[in-house]
Scaffold this motif. Structure first.
Motif, PDB file in Angstrom:
ATOM      1  N   LYS A  50       0.843  -1.203   0.000  1.00  0.00           N
ATOM      2  CA  LYS A  50       0.000   0.000   0.000  1.00  0.00           C
ATOM      3  C   LYS A  50       0.876   1.251   0.000  1.00  0.00           C
ATOM      4  N   ARG A  51       1.885   1.242   0.858  1.00  0.00           N
ATOM      5  CA  ARG A  51       2.796   2.392   0.925  1.00  0.00           C
ATOM      6  C   ARG A  51       3.414   2.673  -0.442  1.00  0.00           C
ATOM      7  N   LYS A  52       3.851   1.594  -1.096  1.00  0.00           N
ATOM      8  CA  LYS A  52       4.517   1.744  -2.389  1.00  0.00           C
ATOM      9  C   LYS A  52       3.566   2.321  -3.443  1.00  0.00           C
ATOM     10  N   SER A  82       3.685  -0.384  23.681  1.00  0.00           N
ATOM     11  CA  SER A  82       4.719   0.645  23.552  1.00  0.00           C
ATOM     12  C   SER A  82       5.556   0.345  22.303  1.00  0.00           C
ATOM     13  N   LYS A  83       6.453   1.256  21.980  1.00  0.00           N
ATOM     14  CA  LYS A  83       7.377   1.053  20.849  1.00  0.00           C
ATOM     15  C   LYS A  83       8.789   1.050  21.400  1.00  0.00           C
ATOM     16  N   PRO A  84       9.631   0.066  21.177  1.00  0.00           N
ATOM     17  CA  PRO A  84       9.245  -1.252  20.721  1.00  0.00           C
ATOM     18  C   PRO A  84       8.431  -1.974  21.802  1.00  0.00           C
ATOM     19  N   SER A 130       1.885  13.071  22.512  1.00  0.00           N
ATOM     20  CA  SER A 130       2.696  13.420  21.348  1.00  0.00           C
ATOM     21  C   SER A 130       1.974  13.136  20.026  1.00  0.00           C
ATOM     22  N   GLN A 131       1.290  12.005  19.985  1.00  0.00           N
ATOM     23  CA  GLN A 131       0.593  11.653  18.751  1.00  0.00           C
ATOM     24  C   GLN A 131      -0.585  10.758  19.098  1.00  0.00           C
ATOM     25  N   TYR A 132      -1.722  11.029  18.524  1.00  0.00           N
ATOM     26  CA  TYR A 132      -2.896  10.196  18.814  1.00  0.00           C
ATOM     27  C   TYR A 132      -3.814  10.200  17.611  1.00  0.00           C
ATOM     28  N   THR A 177       4.896  -0.327  16.779  1.00  0.00           N
ATOM     29  CA  THR A 177       5.325   0.921  16.153  1.00  0.00           C
ATOM     30  C   THR A 177       4.274   1.945  16.570  1.00  0.00           C
ATOM     31  N   ILE A 178       4.520   3.190  16.255  1.00  0.00           N
ATOM     32  CA  ILE A 178       3.521   4.203  16.598  1.00  0.00           C
ATOM     33  C   ILE A 178       2.314   4.057  15.682  1.00  0.00           C
ATOM     34  N   GLU A 179       2.562   3.959  14.395  1.00  0.00           N
ATOM     35  CA  GLU A 179       1.446   3.744  13.476  1.00  0.00           C
ATOM     36  C   GLU A 179       0.818   2.380  13.722  1.00  0.00           C
ATOM     37  N   PHE A 180      -0.395   2.228  13.243  1.00  0.00           N
ATOM     38  CA  PHE A 180      -1.144   0.981  13.430  1.00  0.00           C
ATOM     39  C   PHE A 180      -1.447   0.484  12.033  1.00  0.00           C
TER      40      PHE A 180
HETATM   41  P1  XMP Z   1       6.405   4.349  13.450  1.00  0.00           P
HETATM   42  O1  XMP Z   1       5.062   3.834  13.051  1.00  0.00           O
HETATM   43  O2  XMP Z   1       7.495   3.895  12.535  1.00  0.00           O
HETATM   44  O3  XMP Z   1       6.330   5.924  13.262  1.00  0.00           O
HETATM   45  O4  XMP Z   1       6.703   4.097  14.899  1.00  0.00           O
HETATM   46  C1  XMP Z   1       7.239   6.855  13.756  1.00  0.00           C
HETATM   47  C2  XMP Z   1       6.789   8.241  13.330  1.00  0.00           C
HETATM   48  O5  XMP Z   1       6.910   8.381  11.914  1.00  0.00           O
HETATM   49  C3  XMP Z   1       5.652   8.688  11.337  1.00  0.00           C
HETATM   50  N1  XMP Z   1       5.567   7.954  10.076  1.00  0.00           N
HETATM   51  C4  XMP Z   1       5.733   8.514   8.868  1.00  0.00           C
HETATM   52  N2  XMP Z   1       5.971   9.789   8.512  1.00  0.00           N
HETATM   53  N3  XMP Z   1       5.949   9.142   6.237  1.00  0.00           N
HETATM   54  C5  XMP Z   1       6.073  10.092   7.190  1.00  0.00           C
HETATM   55  O6  XMP Z   1       6.284  11.264   6.835  1.00  0.00           O
HETATM   56  C6  XMP Z   1       5.713   7.835   6.519  1.00  0.00           C
HETATM   57  O7  XMP Z   1       5.603   7.003   5.636  1.00  0.00           O
HETATM   58  C7  XMP Z   1       5.601   7.512   7.915  1.00  0.00           C
HETATM   59  N4  XMP Z   1       5.367   6.357   8.565  1.00  0.00           N
HETATM   60  C8  XMP Z   1       5.364   6.642   9.904  1.00  0.00           C
HETATM   61  C9  XMP Z   1       4.626   8.219  12.352  1.00  0.00           C
HETATM   62  O8  XMP Z   1       3.387   8.921  12.207  1.00  0.00           O
HETATM   63  C10 XMP Z   1       5.325   8.522  13.643  1.00  0.00           C
HETATM   64  O9  XMP Z   1       5.209   9.888  13.984  1.00  0.00           O
END
Ligand code: XMP
Length: 515
Positions: free
Chosen positions: A298-300, A506-508, A435-437, A511-514
């Motif tokens: 999906k990201r790609k 938590s991370k690890p 920080s992020q929600y 990850t923050i994203e789900f």
């Molecule tokens: P993760 O999920 O890796 O996220 O723990 C760490 C931080 O990075 C953000 N994040 C992104 N930011 N492009 C971005 O600009 C991305 O593809 C991307 N993926 C994760 C995430 O929201 C968190 O703040």
């Protein structure tokens, strides 16, 4: 732009960027360089002071990072921190040895030389952050001990005449209660900096510089509505006005009402009157994502489609002279052009040249700034606070907050749930604390009962984390009543949802994203 400079020489310590940020908080401009930087280059930059960072090695090791004695003979003040302090002693004829126990954590430091310039206005006993195995067992000739702890005979030492200072602890981390004062004592008191680094002058000077560089050229900027690209776009528009065109791609994966909010600020009716092109490409992205479940795929797809859309718009605009990129200083450092972390991370595409737009040069107006400085510049430029202090939002947007296949219906569900969550967090006054929600949509459906009806609907996951650097994070302990209110509002107001869960991971290991 001629301004005074302090150099941070990076020996691989984890706090290299923090040291530079703290110096900049003293309104002194500071850049990070690897310890491999040649002495001639250092001299040519004419720094007012040099700070040596910590690092993971032992300075007496054969292959350990080091620097020649000359560095301490330039007549430029040097402050060594942790490894940097040990190295200074080692190179100048002192002795560093391995201690029996590691000194780690908050430690009371006793200042032995109250009139030391570094400890001016610092309490006699002060809490500091220690993290070392090796210790300075003997100071170098010409030095005197200026502080100690119960485990560490040399917590600080100095050769005031030659303006060389060694500190075993970490003044740059917040656990060191009076650390900022010590760093400011060094850059202002010892180096004699006049503190001329301010965001208002940065903005003013950048505008003048951009104007001169761009001349009558055409400029193109991809605007995402995020902090960096917004600040870059406004800066450029102040400099070159209608020569700038901003392209904003709505990929249909933004948060609720976000594209309209971006247009309201940056569009033709907003305060900046940018040349603003909004591309409504929602359906294109949904079509490409149909049936795709795997998160990396999906990201790609989202990344590639974004480029295609941008490319088409750029073609309509025709050849441009400059392309704007929102690169910031941590990207520069982490991509190897700054300090030592260089070697570890190389994924940032700093100054990388996208080949899909016909342009001559890249402009990176925020290349020298840390994130908090970008925000300050944004406020200076009059960008509304809700945009300047926006939470991080991933490029692929809600596409990666929907587990499994992405559809327009699912996007609507997660947008609505997320909007309710954000509204309630703000109402509870927690928005600055967490920080992020955000809300994510699990791919799980289960049986519930609503009224007298059986339901078979989705579960929404709520995420909320506290973090300093987004590399590690803890789940935020949001009060139960707030979560409970969010849960009942989501279930009542968002069709298709019959369960709400809070993610405690938590991370690890998460990850923050789900995604
Ligand atoms: P993760 O999920 O890796 O996220 O723990 C760490 C931080 O990075 C953000 N994040 C992104 N930011 N492009 C971005 O600009 C991305 O593809 C991307 N993926 C994760 C995430 O929201 C968190 O703040």
């Amino acid at each position: 732009m001629k301004r005074e400079l302090v150099i941070v020489l990076d020996f691989g310590g984890q706090y290299n960027q923090l040291v530079a940020r703290r110096v900049r908080e003293c309104n002194v401009y500071c850049e990070i360089y690897s310890y491999r930087t040649e002495i001639e280059k250092i001299k040519s930059m004419n720094p007012k002071g040099i700070i040596l960072t910590g690092g993971p090695n032992s300075c007496y090791g054969e292959d350990s990072p080091t620097y020649s004695k000359e560095l301490f003979e330039l007549g430029i003040p040097v402050l060594g921190l942790c490894y940097g302090a040990q190295l200074m002693m080692h190179v100048l004829g002192g002795k560093v040895e391995r201690a029996k126990v590691r000194e780690y954590g908050k430690t009371e430091v006793v200042i032995d030389k109250a009139q030391s310039k570094i400890f001016e206005n610092v309490s006699k006993k002060t809490v500091c952050w220690m993290s070392h195995f090796d210790y300075i067992s003997q100071i170098a000739p010409g030095f005197e001990i200026t502080a100690h702890t119960s485990d560490c005979p040399v917590a600080a030492a100095e050769n005031a005449e030659n303006r060389l200072y060694a500190i075993q602890f970490h003044p740059e981390v917040l656990h060191t209660a009076e650390g900022t004062k010590m760093l400011s004592n060094f850059v202002l008191g010892v180096c004699g900096c006049i503190a001329d680094w301010r965001m208002d002058s940065f903005v003013e000077e950048s505008i003048a510089q951009i104007r001169e560089r761009v001349g009558s050229g055409k400029v193109l900027c991809a605007l995402s509505g995020g902090v960096d690209s917004s600040v870059a776009a406004v800066l450029l528009s102040k400099a070159v006005g209608s020569q700038l065109t901003c392209v904003f791609v709505d990929h249909g994966l933004l948060r609720k009402d976000e594209s309209d909010e971006v247009e309201a600020v940056f569009g033709p009716l907003g305060p900046y009157k940018l040349n603003f092109v909004r591309v409504n490409a929602q359906q294109r992205f949904y079509n490409k994502l149909a049936g795709v479940k795997e998160p990396e795929e999906k990201r790609k797809i989202i990344g590639e489609e974004f480029i295609r859309v941008f490319e088409e718009e750029a073609k309509k605009i025709g050849a441009v002279d400059f392309l704007v990129q929102g690169t910031i200083y941590p990207d520069v450092v982490e991509s190897g052009l700054g300090g030592e972390s260089a070697v570890i991370k190389s994924h940032h595409n700093v100054g990388g040249l996208p080949d899909y737009v016909d342009f001559k040069e890249i402009i990176e107006p925020l290349r020298d700034l840390f994130k908090d400085e970008v925000r300050k510049a944004g406020l200076e430029l009059g960008i509304p606070e809700h945009l300047v202090f926006r939470q991080p939002f991933p490029g692929p947007g809600l596409g990666i907050r929907i587990i499994g296949e992405v559809t327009a219906d699912k996007v609507k569900i997660v947008q609505d749930a997320d909007a309710i969550y954000r509204e309630e967090i703000a109402k509870a006054g927690l928005d600055k604390e967490i920080s992020q929600y955000f809300a994510a949509l699990t791919n799980m459906r289960s049986v519930g009962v609503m009224g007298d009806e059986r339901t078979y609907d989705y579960a929404v996951a709520l995420r909320g984390v506290k973090t300093v650097d987004f590399m590690t994070a803890e789940a935020a302990d949001i009060p139960y009543e707030v979560l409970s209110r969010v849960m009942s509002r989501i279930i009542n107001e968002v069709k298709g949802v019959n369960r709400v869960m809070y993610d405690l991971t938590s991370k690890p290991p998460g990850t923050i994203e789900f995604e």
